[in-house]
Design a protein around this motif. Structure first.
Motif, PDB file in Angstrom:
ATOM      1  N   GLU A 130      13.010  18.565  23.036  1.00  0.00           N
ATOM      2  CA  GLU A 130      14.180  17.565  23.274  1.00  0.00           C
ATOM      3  C   GLU A 130      13.888  16.678  24.530  1.00  0.00           C
ATOM      4  N   GLY A 131      12.562  16.192  24.527  1.00  0.00           N
ATOM      5  CA  GLY A 131      12.230  15.377  25.655  1.00  0.00           C
ATOM      6  C   GLY A 131      12.119  15.907  27.122  1.00  0.00           C
ATOM      7  N   ILE A 161       6.650  13.144  26.825  1.00  0.00           N
ATOM      8  CA  ILE A 161       7.118  12.059  25.901  1.00  0.00           C
ATOM      9  C   ILE A 161       6.092  11.615  24.614  1.00  0.00           C
ATOM     10  N   GLY A 201      19.789  12.241  24.200  1.00  0.00           N
ATOM     11  CA  GLY A 201      19.146  11.087  24.430  1.00  0.00           C
ATOM     12  C   GLY A 201      19.685   9.752  24.958  1.00  0.00           C
ATOM     13  N   HIS A 213      23.856  22.263   5.161  1.00  0.00           N
ATOM     14  CA  HIS A 213      22.377  22.667   4.176  1.00  0.00           C
ATOM     15  C   HIS A 213      22.677  24.294   3.613  1.00  0.00           C
TER      16      HIS A 213
HETATM   17  P1  FAD Z   1      17.283  10.123  19.948  1.00  0.00           P
HETATM   18  O1  FAD Z   1      18.594  10.397  19.301  1.00  0.00           O
HETATM   19  O2  FAD Z   1      16.616   9.028  20.415  1.00  0.00           O
HETATM   20  O3  FAD Z   1      16.592  11.441  20.831  1.00  0.00           O
HETATM   21  C1  FAD Z   1      16.932  12.760  20.249  1.00  0.00           C
HETATM   22  C2  FAD Z   1      16.371  13.655  21.372  1.00  0.00           C
HETATM   23  O4  FAD Z   1      14.677  13.521  21.204  1.00  0.00           O
HETATM   24  C3  FAD Z   1      16.628  13.592  22.862  1.00  0.00           C
HETATM   25  O5  FAD Z   1      16.837  14.467  23.625  1.00  0.00           O
HETATM   26  C4  FAD Z   1      15.655  12.529  23.357  1.00  0.00           C
HETATM   27  O6  FAD Z   1      15.624  12.641  24.646  1.00  0.00           O
HETATM   28  C5  FAD Z   1      14.418  12.978  22.723  1.00  0.00           C
HETATM   29  N1  FAD Z   1      13.463  12.157  22.217  1.00  0.00           N
HETATM   30  C6  FAD Z   1      13.485  11.101  21.477  1.00  0.00           C
HETATM   31  N2  FAD Z   1      12.354  10.481  21.202  1.00  0.00           N
HETATM   32  C7  FAD Z   1      11.362  11.035  21.869  1.00  0.00           C
HETATM   33  C8  FAD Z   1      10.063  11.037  22.052  1.00  0.00           C
HETATM   34  N3  FAD Z   1       9.357   9.906  21.499  1.00  0.00           N
HETATM   35  N4  FAD Z   1       9.482  11.817  23.073  1.00  0.00           N
HETATM   36  C9  FAD Z   1      10.074  12.796  23.498  1.00  0.00           C
HETATM   37  N5  FAD Z   1      11.359  12.915  23.275  1.00  0.00           N
HETATM   38  C10 FAD Z   1      12.098  12.010  22.767  1.00  0.00           C
HETATM   39  N6  FAD Z   1      19.215  15.894  12.020  1.00  0.00           N
HETATM   40  C11 FAD Z   1      18.570  17.029  11.385  1.00  0.00           C
HETATM   41  O7  FAD Z   1      17.941  17.598  12.103  1.00  0.00           O
HETATM   42  N7  FAD Z   1      18.950  17.108  10.040  1.00  0.00           N
HETATM   43  C12 FAD Z   1      19.785  16.040   9.423  1.00  0.00           C
HETATM   44  O8  FAD Z   1      20.033  16.171   8.240  1.00  0.00           O
HETATM   45  C13 FAD Z   1      20.458  15.017  10.321  1.00  0.00           C
HETATM   46  N8  FAD Z   1      21.204  14.107   9.705  1.00  0.00           N
HETATM   47  C14 FAD Z   1      21.757  13.227  10.396  1.00  0.00           C
HETATM   48  C15 FAD Z   1      22.560  12.226   9.698  1.00  0.00           C
HETATM   49  C16 FAD Z   1      22.990  11.050  10.611  1.00  0.00           C
HETATM   50  C17 FAD Z   1      24.003  10.207   9.866  1.00  0.00           C
HETATM   51  C18 FAD Z   1      22.939  10.998  11.827  1.00  0.00           C
HETATM   52  C19 FAD Z   1      23.421  10.105  12.689  1.00  0.00           C
HETATM   53  C20 FAD Z   1      22.159  11.988  12.404  1.00  0.00           C
HETATM   54  C21 FAD Z   1      21.472  12.921  11.812  1.00  0.00           C
HETATM   55  N9  FAD Z   1      20.750  13.994  12.269  1.00  0.00           N
HETATM   56  C22 FAD Z   1      19.998  14.803  11.678  1.00  0.00           C
HETATM   57  C23 FAD Z   1      20.410  13.835  13.842  1.00  0.00           C
HETATM   58  C24 FAD Z   1      19.038  13.076  14.211  1.00  0.00           C
HETATM   59  O9  FAD Z   1      19.011  12.099  13.231  1.00  0.00           O
HETATM   60  C25 FAD Z   1      17.990  13.801  14.458  1.00  0.00           C
HETATM   61  O10 FAD Z   1      18.259  14.593  15.564  1.00  0.00           O
HETATM   62  C26 FAD Z   1      16.823  12.810  14.855  1.00  0.00           C
HETATM   63  O11 FAD Z   1      15.746  13.912  15.044  1.00  0.00           O
HETATM   64  C27 FAD Z   1      16.807  12.200  16.091  1.00  0.00           C
HETATM   65  O12 FAD Z   1      15.886  11.151  15.913  1.00  0.00           O
HETATM   66  P2  FAD Z   1      16.106   9.906  17.221  1.00  0.00           P
HETATM   67  O13 FAD Z   1      14.790   9.231  16.801  1.00  0.00           O
HETATM   68  O14 FAD Z   1      17.370   9.124  16.975  1.00  0.00           O
HETATM   69  O15 FAD Z   1      16.353  10.586  18.490  1.00  0.00           O
END
Ligand code: FAD
Ligand code: 2HG
Ligand code: ZN
Length: 452
Positions: A198-199, A203, A80, A370
């Protein structure tokens, strides 16, 4: 005054305040949560709605400017954040939420998980996915990564909650299916295809989500175990007894030490042990007795800590949920999120620290995850951010054991070069064909998932 013609065009679409070119304003969008992955964006654009997203995509296409979609920037595989001067398209402003109706809701891609959870709770429902980044992670990002989290054992991953999506494709076309039909066999499952894409294919601008009933009784239990095999036996026992489990999580003493140092917590109330299992169950009637009965036959039950009230439950969860931030406080981690098949789980997991130290004797390995899904989060501290030797060794170990190199975080840029460890040539060829059909010019998240 900007000399970037694209910036000027985008400013006319979204307003100048939402086109960020200043390096200080771009910075939070350019580095990922772990600080391991970063790059420079040509600019950051923040549209307000799907119509503006269409215009932004069209204008970027006209300028041959590649796009990195971004939600809450909590992703952990470098997918991202920009790599080489792409446009970062932030979906954060698309945070509208529709009414809860019949156990479903339509929400904007930028709505955070926490906001959706509260919105569902206000209407007497729950959302079936939970994870510690809930206050930043967005629904669009969770769809794009097919997020897992702590309740997969009960409700499945994000894909299982998605009844439809609205998405803008690389050519500016809009794919919209938000009617919420539970049964709809009219061809390819395009919403399902976007889950975990994954984007790279489109979008996501809105999603129609399934909610789950809110059960009034919930209990959380923290237990100590002597080793991974014992933790796995515990899981087997509660599963076989039909306990209505929401979560079965696992962590170890080395992670607890970091969490305690970082968060200032006392020793776990179940006492100190090499391994820990956190169980949560919920039902229409109190599941505590059923759980106690199942556990009573196991040696681990001797020091169990049981919590029913929300603050007490949260106190137990803190030992598990605060691992990610506690690890980040020590250094920049290499995160290897993997699954292993149940029959080889204990052996393959127990071998992981020596797989790491075989490559880098000074590296520190922290394992947790998990347990109910066979999903281990291998965190390695020590190697330089761009030193991939440990990553390679761990992923090869997992693949050789019949596991997957990504359980829930995705492939991103972090693991793209190793995709063939988990996917066959034919599968990768099919994925490339889909990508080429939907995004022939390679405008959406180049370098993510499918290596160039
Ligand atoms: P981003 O980080 O902004 O983007 C992630 C990916 O999605 C990138 O490839 C981006 O290009 C794409 N993307 C984002 N938004 C869009 C959109 N609207 N359309 C198309 N593509 C898009 N993940 C888990 O699966 N399980 C967990 O338990 C978990 N726990 C976490 C705990 C912590 C403290 C942290 C920091 C992260 C954790 N994660 C976990 C990882 C993360 O939170 C997930 O992957 C979440 O889905 C990412 O969401 P985001 O909005 O932050 O996406
Ligand atoms: C979790 O389960 C997240 O807490 C993050 O998926 C995992 O920090 C990690 O490696
Ligand atoms: Zn996880």
């Amino acid at each position: 005054v900007s000399t970037d013609a694209l910036a000027g065009e985008l400013a006319r679409v979204v307003g100048a305040a939402h086109v960020l070119q200043d390096p200080d304003l771009r910075a939070p969008y350019e580095t990922d949560w772990t600080r391991r992955f970063h790059g420079t964006a040509r600019l950051v654009v923040r549209p307000a709605d799907a119509r503006q997203v269409v215009e932004v995509v069209r204008r970027c296409a006209a300028h041959a400017a590649a796009i990195v979609p971004q939600g809450g920037n909590t992703g952990l595989v470098g997918g991202g954040v920009p790599r080489q001067g792409e446009v970062v398209l932030s979906l954060a402003r698309l945070d509208d939420m529709g009414p809860v109706e019949g156990g479903q809701v339509t929400v904007g891609a930028g709505a955070t998980l926490g906001a959706v959870q509260r919105h569902a709770a206000d209407a007497g429902w729950e959302f079936g996915v939970d994870l510690a980044a809930r206050d930043s992670a967005t629904i669009g990002g969770m769809v794009a990564t097919n997020a897992g989290g702590t309740q997969v054992i009960r409700h499945g991953t994000m894909r299982a909650q998605v009844l439809g999506v609205e998405a803008v494709l690389a050519d500016g076309g809009v794919m919209r299916r938000l009617g919420g039909l539970v049964k709809d066999n009219t061809g390819y499952d395009l919403a399902g295809l976007l889950c975990g894409s994954e984007g790279t294919l489109g979008i996501v601008t809105r999603a129609r989500l399934r909610l789950v009933p809110r059960l009034p009784h919930r209990v959380t239990v923290l237990l100590g175990a002597p080793d991974v095999a014992a933790a796995q036996r515990l899981l087997g026992a509660v599963r076989a007894a039909g306990v209505p489990l929401d979560a079965v999580e696992w962590f170890r003493s080395e992670g607890v030490r970091l969490v305690r140092e970082h968060a200032g917590l006392g020793p776990p109330p179940c006492g100190e042990h090499p391994d820990y299992v956190l169980l949560e169950a919920s039902d229409r009637t109190d599941p505590t007795e059923q759980l106690a009965e199942v556990l009573s036959g196991l040696p681990e039950a001797a020091h169990a800590a049981v919590a029913v009230d929300p603050p007490d439950r949260r106190a137990l969860w803190a030992y598990r949920e605060r691992h990610t931030e506690a690890i980040n406080a020590v250094g920049v981690p290499h995160k290897l999120d993997v699954t292993l098949p149940a029959p080889v789980f204990a052996g393959a997991v127990t071998a992981l620290p020596s797989v790491v130290s075989g490559v880098d004797p000074a590296a520190v390995t922290v394992l947790f995850g998990h347990l109910g899904d066979g999903n281990v989060h291998v965190n390695v501290l020590g190697p330089a951010a761009d030193d991939e030797r440990v990553d390679e060794a761990v992923l090869r170990h997992v693949a050789a054991a019949g596991g997957s190199i990504s359980a829930e975080h995705g492939i991103g840029t972090a693991k793209a070069r190793w995709l063939s460890l988990s996917r066959s040539e034919a599968e990768i060829a099919a994925m490339r064909a889909i990508k080429a059909a939907l995004d022939p010019a390679g405008m959406l998240n180049p370098g993510v998932l499918l290596a160039p």
